[in-house]
Motif scaffolding. Sequence first.
Motif, PDB file in Angstrom:
ATOM      1  N   ARG A 161      29.311  40.033   5.049  1.00 34.65           N
ATOM      2  CA  ARG A 161      29.908  40.331   6.693  1.00 34.65           C
ATOM      3  C   ARG A 161      29.476  39.373   7.544  1.00 34.65           C
ATOM      4  NH1 ARG A 161      28.882  45.749   5.053  1.00 34.65           N
ATOM      5  NH2 ARG A 161      30.730  47.035   4.575  1.00 34.65           N
ATOM      6  N   ALA A 162      27.919  38.925   7.274  1.00 30.71           N
ATOM      7  CA  ALA A 162      27.455  37.900   7.957  1.00 30.71           C
ATOM      8  C   ALA A 162      28.217  36.664   7.937  1.00 30.71           C
ATOM      9  CB  ALA A 162      26.010  37.757   7.759  1.00 30.71           C
ATOM     10  N   LEU A 163      28.422  36.179   6.582  1.00 31.63           N
ATOM     11  CA  LEU A 163      29.424  34.871   6.550  1.00 31.63           C
ATOM     12  C   LEU A 163      30.605  34.968   7.074  1.00 31.63           C
ATOM     13  CD1 LEU A 163      29.507  32.239   5.146  1.00 31.63           C
ATOM     14  CD2 LEU A 163      30.559  33.483   3.158  1.00 31.63           C
ATOM     15  N   LYS A 164      31.209  36.118   7.205  1.00 27.15           N
ATOM     16  CA  LYS A 164      32.713  36.140   7.900  1.00 27.15           C
ATOM     17  C   LYS A 164      32.411  35.860   9.381  1.00 27.15           C
ATOM     18  CE  LYS A 164      36.524  39.356   8.273  1.00 27.15           C
ATOM     19  NZ  LYS A 164      36.985  40.880   7.979  1.00 27.15           N
ATOM     20  N   GLY A 165      31.556  36.612   9.918  1.00 27.30           N
ATOM     21  CA  GLY A 165      31.132  36.428  11.390  1.00 27.30           C
ATOM     22  C   GLY A 165      30.798  35.242  11.664  1.00 27.30           C
ATOM     23  N   LEU A 166      30.258  34.605  11.024  1.00 26.49           N
ATOM     24  CA  LEU A 166      29.640  33.222  11.224  1.00 26.49           C
ATOM     25  C   LEU A 166      30.917  32.022  11.130  1.00 26.49           C
ATOM     26  CD1 LEU A 166      27.134  31.108  11.855  1.00 26.49           C
ATOM     27  CD2 LEU A 166      27.186  30.754   9.239  1.00 26.49           C
ATOM     28  N   VAL A 167      31.754  32.453  10.355  1.00 27.46           N
ATOM     29  CA  VAL A 167      33.220  31.698  10.303  1.00 27.46           C
ATOM     30  C   VAL A 167      33.919  31.694  11.535  1.00 27.46           C
ATOM     31  CG1 VAL A 167      35.124  31.103   8.959  1.00 27.46           C
ATOM     32  CG2 VAL A 167      32.882  31.324   7.611  1.00 27.46           C
ATOM     33  N   LEU A 168      34.205  33.212  11.808  1.00 26.11           N
ATOM     34  CA  LEU A 168      34.808  33.331  13.022  1.00 26.11           C
ATOM     35  C   LEU A 168      34.306  32.564  14.040  1.00 26.11           C
ATOM     36  CD1 LEU A 168      35.701  37.008  12.207  1.00 26.11           C
ATOM     37  CD2 LEU A 168      37.251  34.842  12.032  1.00 26.11           C
ATOM     38  N   THR A 170      25.023  34.214  17.176  1.00 32.83           N
ATOM     39  CA  THR A 170      26.272  34.792  16.988  1.00 32.83           C
ATOM     40  C   THR A 170      26.507  35.530  15.775  1.00 32.83           C
ATOM     41  OG1 THR A 170      26.729  33.376  18.768  1.00 32.83           O
ATOM     42  CG2 THR A 170      28.617  34.865  17.716  1.00 32.83           C
ATOM     43  N   GLY A 171      26.407  34.605  14.720  1.00 31.77           N
ATOM     44  CA  GLY A 171      26.346  35.060  13.319  1.00 31.77           C
ATOM     45  C   GLY A 171      25.796  36.372  13.036  1.00 31.77           C
ATOM     46  N   TYR A 172      24.467  36.388  13.755  1.00 29.05           N
ATOM     47  CA  TYR A 172      23.541  37.506  13.332  1.00 29.05           C
ATOM     48  C   TYR A 172      24.168  38.797  14.051  1.00 29.05           C
ATOM     49  CZ  TYR A 172      19.379  40.541  13.524  1.00 29.05           C
ATOM     50  OH  TYR A 172      18.582  41.565  13.535  1.00 29.05           O
ATOM     51  N   ILE A 173      24.500  38.589  15.299  1.00 28.82           N
ATOM     52  CA  ILE A 173      24.963  39.803  16.131  1.00 28.82           C
ATOM     53  C   ILE A 173      26.449  40.061  15.323  1.00 28.82           C
ATOM     54  CG2 ILE A 173      26.289  40.288  18.208  1.00 28.82           C
ATOM     55  CD1 ILE A 173      24.124  38.332  19.599  1.00 28.82           C
ATOM     56  N   SER A 174      27.176  39.230  14.974  1.00 31.32           N
ATOM     57  CA  SER A 174      28.416  39.857  14.352  1.00 31.32           C
ATOM     58  C   SER A 174      28.228  40.305  12.683  1.00 31.32           C
ATOM     59  CB  SER A 174      29.288  38.815  13.943  1.00 31.32           C
ATOM     60  OG  SER A 174      29.686  37.961  15.228  1.00 31.32           O
ATOM     61  N   SER A 175      27.042  40.026  12.254  1.00 34.05           N
ATOM     62  CA  SER A 175      26.678  40.876  10.878  1.00 34.05           C
ATOM     63  C   SER A 175      26.094  42.102  11.236  1.00 34.05           C
ATOM     64  CB  SER A 175      25.513  39.957  10.049  1.00 34.05           C
ATOM     65  OG  SER A 175      24.535  39.968  11.000  1.00 34.05           O
ATOM     66  N   PRO A 186      23.105  15.907  23.121  1.00 35.23           N
ATOM     67  CA  PRO A 186      21.653  16.491  23.386  1.00 35.23           C
ATOM     68  C   PRO A 186      21.709  17.944  23.015  1.00 35.23           C
ATOM     69  CG  PRO A 186      22.840  15.836  25.184  1.00 35.23           C
ATOM     70  CD  PRO A 186      23.524  15.440  24.416  1.00 35.23           C
ATOM     71  N   TYR A 187      22.776  18.428  23.136  1.00 36.64           N
ATOM     72  CA  TYR A 187      22.659  20.033  22.895  1.00 36.64           C
ATOM     73  C   TYR A 187      23.352  20.552  21.854  1.00 36.64           C
ATOM     74  CZ  TYR A 187      23.025  19.592  28.131  1.00 36.64           C
ATOM     75  OH  TYR A 187      22.743  19.327  29.405  1.00 36.64           O
ATOM     76  N   GLN A 188      22.944  19.939  20.664  1.00 32.32           N
ATOM     77  CA  GLN A 188      23.661  19.984  19.226  1.00 32.32           C
ATOM     78  C   GLN A 188      22.658  20.981  18.740  1.00 32.32           C
ATOM     79  OE1 GLN A 188      26.142  18.586  17.940  1.00 32.32           O
ATOM     80  NE2 GLN A 188      26.249  19.786  16.018  1.00 32.32           N
ATOM     81  N   TYR A 189      21.410  20.799  18.926  1.00 36.85           N
ATOM     82  CA  TYR A 189      20.439  21.893  18.434  1.00 36.85           C
ATOM     83  C   TYR A 189      20.736  23.267  19.310  1.00 36.85           C
ATOM     84  CZ  TYR A 189      16.079  24.324  17.488  1.00 36.85           C
ATOM     85  OH  TYR A 189      15.252  25.184  16.919  1.00 36.85           O
ATOM     86  N   THR A 190      20.663  23.416  20.385  1.00 33.44           N
ATOM     87  CA  THR A 190      21.273  24.511  21.166  1.00 33.44           C
ATOM     88  C   THR A 190      22.478  25.171  20.491  1.00 33.44           C
ATOM     89  OG1 THR A 190      20.218  23.713  23.129  1.00 33.44           O
ATOM     90  CG2 THR A 190      21.560  25.791  23.453  1.00 33.44           C
ATOM     91  N   LEU A 191      23.427  24.397  20.291  1.00 32.97           N
ATOM     92  CA  LEU A 191      24.687  24.706  19.942  1.00 32.97           C
ATOM     93  C   LEU A 191      24.663  25.562  18.665  1.00 32.97           C
ATOM     94  CD1 LEU A 191      27.780  25.123  20.071  1.00 32.97           C
ATOM     95  CD2 LEU A 191      27.852  22.731  19.327  1.00 32.97           C
ATOM     96  N   GLN A 192      23.779  24.947  17.662  1.00 39.19           N
ATOM     97  CA  GLN A 192      23.523  25.422  16.313  1.00 39.19           C
ATOM     98  C   GLN A 192      22.835  26.724  16.358  1.00 39.19           C
ATOM     99  OE1 GLN A 192      21.545  22.844  13.759  1.00 39.19           O
ATOM    100  NE2 GLN A 192      21.517  24.201  11.949  1.00 39.19           N
ATOM    101  N   ALA A 193      21.826  26.885  17.236  1.00 38.35           N
ATOM    102  CA  ALA A 193      20.971  28.163  17.424  1.00 38.35           C
ATOM    103  C   ALA A 193      21.878  29.212  17.769  1.00 38.35           C
ATOM    104  CB  ALA A 193      19.961  27.956  18.139  1.00 38.35           C
ATOM    105  N   MET A 194      22.733  29.089  18.925  1.00 38.46           N
ATOM    106  CA  MET A 194      23.691  29.792  19.379  1.00 38.46           C
ATOM    107  C   MET A 194      24.659  30.358  18.282  1.00 38.46           C
ATOM    108  SD  MET A 194      22.910  30.739  22.329  1.00 38.46           S
ATOM    109  CE  MET A 194      24.534  31.529  23.250  1.00 38.46           C
ATOM    110  N   SER A 195      25.134  29.225  17.490  1.00 35.11           N
ATOM    111  CA  SER A 195      25.975  29.799  16.431  1.00 35.11           C
ATOM    112  C   SER A 195      25.396  30.834  15.431  1.00 35.11           C
ATOM    113  CB  SER A 195      26.606  28.540  15.665  1.00 35.11           C
ATOM    114  OG  SER A 195      27.422  27.810  16.690  1.00 35.11           O
ATOM    115  N   GLU A 196      23.838  30.423  15.080  1.00 31.13           N
ATOM    116  CA  GLU A 196      23.455  31.266  14.179  1.00 31.13           C
ATOM    117  C   GLU A 196      23.102  32.695  14.912  1.00 31.13           C
ATOM    118  OE1 GLU A 196      19.806  29.271  13.146  1.00 31.13           O
ATOM    119  OE2 GLU A 196      20.890  27.786  12.020  1.00 31.13           O
TER     120      GLU A 196
END
Length: 405
Positions: free
Chosen positions: A378-385, A342-347, A330-340
């Motif tokens: 850079r955004a893609l790199k942060g997202l992968v990490l 985090t990628g934005y912050i990393s970029s 049930p937390y799949q959507y929350t996990l995806q949003a947090m991943s995106e």
Amino acid sequence: MAEENEKAPSISQREPSEPVPVPQVESPQASAAAGPSIEAATRSELISRARSFLSSPQIQSQDIFAKRRFLVDKGLNETEIELLLRELPPQLPRVPPRTYPQPPPSGLLTLLIGFSKIFTWIAGGSATLLFLYHRFLLPRILRTAESRKSLKIHQVSLLKKLNASLKSLKETQTQCYALLPRPDPHKEPSAFAGCHSLLDVLTEAEIHKLEINELPHLTLLRCAWEDFRKLPDCADSNPRTEELFQVLESRIPWLVSAEGVPFERNLWEVLSTTSVFNGLTSQDSPEEVSAPVRWAYVPPKPAIPTPFLSSLESLSSTVTTYQPQSTSSPYQYTLQAMSEFTGYISSNLYTPYRPPPLPGTTAPSIGEPADELKKEIRALKGLVLNRRSFMPTIPRVNIPFGQVP
């Protein structure tokens, strides 16, 4: 003697007026008048005077030709002169004056001094070399020898340890591999195991693009044995060696060529050494012949699998057929949003700092293609990490060890 010879005047140098010790010979007219007796006495006196003249030491050293000429002038004939000269003692050769050069001074002392200097230099050089050798070279040589000896001892100890470890490893492998199945030495390749004739073997070889010398020996012999039993009146009989190879040569003519003779020899070695072909003595062969004549093919018995091998096969089949149940969290959507997020912050963290524009100046253009591309990378790199960090764990099923079939 040389001085006397120099003082004695020569006969040829005398003047006619100089008196001669020999008496004057009388003229022939006076002698003829005096008579033969007076002439003989005068002749003998003349000869005696000539003898005394020749015997004088001053005349002996003179030239013989000058003596002869002088005596002829005094009235003596050649015969008398020859007799007088023979009576004289043999003349010694004239000794030349002693005018030899003086010998040079002896160089023995100089030679001895030179030898002493050379020996001194050699002794000094040898002593210097011995000192340098014992002072510098010998300690280094001794240290090198000791180092080599210690290194050799260390290498020998390492080799002994290696041999001991290899021996223990071999014993451990022997104990561990006792449960594993043994390789079958008479196992045929799976591609040729279903062939029951030589034509099938040749067809399979053409499919796999194999040469005749690359075919398995055991498969060729087995198929030749089956082809022989398919012949009429040979269904229940075993072939002889000649008959078996005749079947092989009729199906594969390459065996008769010079290149196929070594391969045919290898076939005979396999036939005589393998355990699936038993040599039987025919009934019509003579008793003194003990060699096998006919060959019977005994199929190898299937190997009985060990318990360890059975458990491995069941485990592999269970693992291949197992499919884990996919459960949606049930937390799949929350996990995806947090991943995106985090990628934005990393970029933004990887974006270079740009100061704000000063008053009265225009801000630089942001929509350049190169800057946009770098930003995306850079955004893609942060997202992968971050995806790697927040990747959900795969659920694993815990199977007790005792329940493994």
